[in-house]
Design an enzyme around this catalytic site. Structure first.
Site, PDB file in Angstrom:
ATOM      1  N   SER A  82      41.231  17.202  -2.167  1.00  0.00           N
ATOM      2  CA  SER A  82      41.774  17.896  -3.324  1.00  0.00           C
ATOM      3  C   SER A  82      41.995  16.905  -4.477  1.00  0.00           C
ATOM      4  O   SER A  82      41.082  16.190  -4.861  1.00  0.00           O
ATOM      5  CB  SER A  82      43.061  18.638  -2.930  1.00  0.00           C
ATOM      6  OG  SER A  82      43.429  19.586  -3.903  1.00  0.00           O
ATOM      7  N   HIS A 232      40.857  25.778   1.664  1.00  0.00           N
ATOM      8  CA  HIS A 232      41.036  24.489   0.999  1.00  0.00           C
ATOM      9  C   HIS A 232      41.565  23.416   1.953  1.00  0.00           C
ATOM     10  O   HIS A 232      41.305  22.235   1.764  1.00  0.00           O
ATOM     11  CB  HIS A 232      41.994  24.677  -0.177  1.00  0.00           C
ATOM     12  CG  HIS A 232      42.088  23.493  -1.082  1.00  0.00           C
ATOM     13  ND1 HIS A 232      40.987  22.885  -1.649  1.00  0.00           N
ATOM     14  CD2 HIS A 232      43.176  22.790  -1.531  1.00  0.00           C
ATOM     15  CE1 HIS A 232      41.371  21.868  -2.407  1.00  0.00           C
ATOM     16  NE2 HIS A 232      42.690  21.794  -2.347  1.00  0.00           N
TER      17      HIS A 232
END
Length: 254
Positions: A82, A232
């Site tokens: 991320s 994610h």
């Protein structure tokens, strides 16, 4: 900058994402430690690292390079998830000779919309207005703004009791002030031509087919892998497969 090490061998640096800490990639650090010298770090304004009003990607990349200098490491492989993936990409662009291999988990070198974390900041700011006296009280306040229990539990990993009472290890005001920088991408022209692997969560919208040309323009040697059935947090959702992709990439030299 706070960090911890484990294992021996070629150096690998693990870089967490927004609101995270050096423990976030622990499921990867343990198996990597059998073959590599693994350095897990807390980025500025996170964990036990220093707080700062400034938080651009060039500054965060400089922090990582300063840590490599401190550890007398000429070169290391970088693995970032991320926001940490953006930090890793920026390091590779600023100092390509210091990066042997690059792994980016569910992040693209693009600017993202600025509305992804509004509810998170609303919840965090509510805890600053009404300081909770326990973890359960903090979760109750967060729940007024954040529906997904997993997101609340992730945030609460950084909620701790100190000498002055309960509070967040990450620097909420600085993260909010720098949110445009965090979601942005300052350097779409520079390139890193070394071995690079992008790993996408199959159900995540952080890496889209529309970004492929942009990715290849900046990382021309990039390979991509998709882990189906993950979002994610792919490294936590399917750690065995994620770890295998990383180890195979590192061991083959990319």
């Amino acid at each position: 900058m706070n960090f911890k090490e484990q294992g021996q061998g070629p150096a690998v640096v693990l870089i967490h994402g927004l609101f995270g800490s050096l423990d976030n990639l622990g499921l990867l650090a343990r198996p990597l430690g059998e073959q590599y010298r693994v350095i897990s770090l807390d980025l500025r304004n996170h964990g036990a690292s220093f707080h700062s009003d400034e938080m651009s990607y060039p500054q965060q990349a400089a922090d990582v390079l300063a840590l490599l200098d401190h550890l007398a490491l000429d070169k290391a492989a970088l693995i970032g998830h991320s926001m940490g993936g953006k930090v890793a990409m920026q390091v590779a662009k600023q100092a390509p000779h210091r990066v042997s291999q690059l792994v980016v988990a569910d992040m693209a070198p693009v600017a993202y919309p600025h509305a992804r974390h509004q509810n998170v900041f609303a919840g965090l700011n509510a805890t600053l207005t009404r300081p909770p006296q326990s973890r359960s009280e903090a979760e109750a306040i967060l729940a007024e703004h954040i529906e997904i229990a997993g997101v609340r539990q992730f945030l609460l990993k950084s909620f701790a009791k100190t000498e002055t009472g309960w509070g967040w290890r990450f620097n909420v005001p600085a993260l909010e002030r720098n949110y445009a920088n965090i979601m942005g991408w300052p350097d779409a022209d520079a390139r890193f031509e070394g071995p690079t692997l992008f790993i996408k969560g199959g159900e995540s919208d952080y890496m889209l087919p529309a970004y492929t040309e942009t990715v290849m323009a900046q990382f021309p040697a990039a390979k991509a892998r998709v882990i189906a059935g993950t979002g994610h947090w792919l490294h936590a959702e399917k750690p065995v497969l994620f770890n295998k992709l990383v180890v195979d990439f590192l061991s083959t030299g990319g």
